[in-house]
Each structure stands twice: as structure tokens, then as C-alpha cells.
Design a protein around this motif. Structure first.
Motif, PDB file in Angstrom:
ATOM      1  N   TRP A 194      55.311  43.127  13.521  1.00  0.00           N
ATOM      2  CA  TRP A 194      54.146  43.246  12.641  1.00  0.00           C
ATOM      3  C   TRP A 194      52.852  43.121  13.450  1.00  0.00           C
ATOM      4  N   MET A 195      52.835  42.175  14.376  1.00  0.00           N
ATOM      5  CA  MET A 195      51.647  41.992  15.214  1.00  0.00           C
ATOM      6  C   MET A 195      51.345  43.276  15.994  1.00  0.00           C
TER       7      MET A 195
ATOM      8  N   GLN B 217      49.965  45.872  13.631  1.00  0.00           N
ATOM      9  CA  GLN B 217      48.565  45.563  13.335  1.00  0.00           C
ATOM     10  C   GLN B 217      47.665  45.980  14.496  1.00  0.00           C
ATOM     11  N   ASN B 218      48.186  45.828  15.693  1.00  0.00           N
ATOM     12  CA  ASN B 218      47.380  46.105  16.876  1.00  0.00           C
ATOM     13  C   ASN B 218      47.142  47.593  17.109  1.00  0.00           C
TER      14      ASN B 218
ATOM     15  N   CYS C  59      50.233  36.205  22.833  1.00  0.00           N
ATOM     16  CA  CYS C  59      50.530  36.071  21.395  1.00  0.00           C
ATOM     17  C   CYS C  59      52.002  36.362  21.132  1.00  0.00           C
TER      18      CYS C  59
ATOM     19  N   PHE D 139      52.007  33.573  15.770  1.00  0.00           N
ATOM     20  CA  PHE D 139      51.377  34.166  14.595  1.00  0.00           C
ATOM     21  C   PHE D 139      49.969  33.614  14.416  1.00  0.00           C
ATOM     22  N   LEU D 140      49.822  32.316  14.557  1.00  0.00           N
ATOM     23  CA  LEU D 140      48.521  31.661  14.410  1.00  0.00           C
ATOM     24  C   LEU D 140      47.539  32.161  15.477  1.00  0.00           C
TER      25      LEU D 140
ATOM     26  N   PHE E 168      47.645  35.013  17.152  1.00  0.00           N
ATOM     27  CA  PHE E 168      47.305  36.402  16.854  1.00  0.00           C
ATOM     28  C   PHE E 168      46.332  36.494  15.690  1.00  0.00           C
ATOM     29  N   THR E 169      46.566  35.724  14.645  1.00  0.00           N
ATOM     30  CA  THR E 169      45.698  35.756  13.473  1.00  0.00           C
ATOM     31  C   THR E 169      44.276  35.357  13.846  1.00  0.00           C
TER      32      THR E 169
ATOM     33  N   LYS F  63      42.816  38.261  15.808  1.00  0.00           N
ATOM     34  CA  LYS F  63      42.573  39.350  14.865  1.00  0.00           C
ATOM     35  C   LYS F  63      41.309  39.095  14.054  1.00  0.00           C
ATOM     36  N   THR F  64      41.149  37.881  13.563  1.00  0.00           N
ATOM     37  CA  THR F  64      39.956  37.512  12.779  1.00  0.00           C
ATOM     38  C   THR F  64      38.702  37.668  13.624  1.00  0.00           C
TER      39      THR F  64
ATOM     40  N   GLN G  77      37.883  41.372  14.248  1.00  0.00           N
ATOM     41  CA  GLN G  77      37.411  42.119  13.085  1.00  0.00           C
ATOM     42  C   GLN G  77      35.973  41.768  12.713  1.00  0.00           C
TER      43      GLN G  77
END
Length: 138
Positions: A96-97, A100-101, A114, A126-127, A129-130, A133-134, A137
């Protein structure tokens, strides 16, 4: 096949997938394996076999308390099922990561830690990467 042998097979399914995801995430073979979730599907079959065997041996599973869950992990088939569960779901999160990438375009040198963290410590990857990602963005 013994649970020990199946444990090794499950690792041989997961490990190469993680290596490909970390080192060659854009390679067409890696992308095929990610797009069709090949390793998690194989691991899910193994999980299904061992969770069914575990229920057949020990009856219904009680997840209502820490003590009950600890008792579940005294039965070899249940422990194997739990481990394969971790392997499959951590891979799904890593995949999923990477999916998303595709849009985020986080550099692979940033993604690699990550993914490694997701491989070794699941939710920590996951944390991480999140958080990236945040930040990306904004």
C-alpha cells in the motif's frame, strides 16, 4: 509438512518480496507481484489452513482478554497462524505504501527506511510513512 517447515516456507515467501519492494520497487516483476498481491495471497492460504486447524484442535478462539490471547499462543498451529498473519498484513501495508508513493513520488532513499521499518516493526513503518506522506502533501 511440519509447522517448522511451513514457518520456513512462509519466510521464503515474504523475504524476497520485501527485498524487491525495498531495492527494486519499480521493476516490472516487483510491480506485478504488488499489483496482484501474490505473496500475501499465498500467505493467506497458509494462514487459512493453520487457523482452521487451530480452531479444530482448540475450539473457538477467545480474544476478550490478554490472558485469553496469551493462551491462544500456546498452541503451535495458532502461533504459526499468528506469525503468517503478521507476514501477510505487513506485506500488504508495504505494498500500500508503494502504491501511495506512485503519486507522492517520495524518493526511494526515503521510502527504503519506511519499508524496512514496516518489515521489521509493522506499525512503526506505517507511522513513519504516514508522517512523511503528511509532510509531503503540505
Amino acid at each position: 509438512m511440519t509447522p517448522t517447515e511451513v514457518f520456513s516456507i512462509a519466510g521464503m515467501i515474504a523475504m524476497p518480496m520485501w527485498i524487491l519492494m525495498i531495492l527494486l520497487p519499480k521493476w516490472k516483476v516487483t510491480r506485478f507481484l504488488i499489483d496482484y498481491k501474490v505473496a500475501p495471497v499465498l500467505l493467506s492460504f497458509i494462514y487459512a489452513i493453520y487457523i482452521i486447524q487451530s480452531i479444530a484442535i482448540g475450539g473457538a478462539m477467545d480474544f476478550g482478554s490478554l490472558t485469553s490471547v496469551m493462551a491462544l499462543f500456546t498452541e503451535e498451529n495458532a502461533v504459526l497462524a499468528g506469525w503468517v498473519h503478521y507476514l501477510a498484513f505487513d506485506l500488504i501495508v508495504g505494498m500500500w505504501m508503494l502504491d501511495q508513493n506512485k503519486e507522492l513520488r517520495i524518493h526511494q532513499l526515503v521510502m527504503a527506511p519506511c519499508l524496512f521499518a514496516a518489515f521489521m516493526f509493522g506499525p512503526i513503518g506505517f507511522l513513519l510513512f504516514t508522517g512523511i506522506k503528511t509532510f509531503k502533501q503540505k
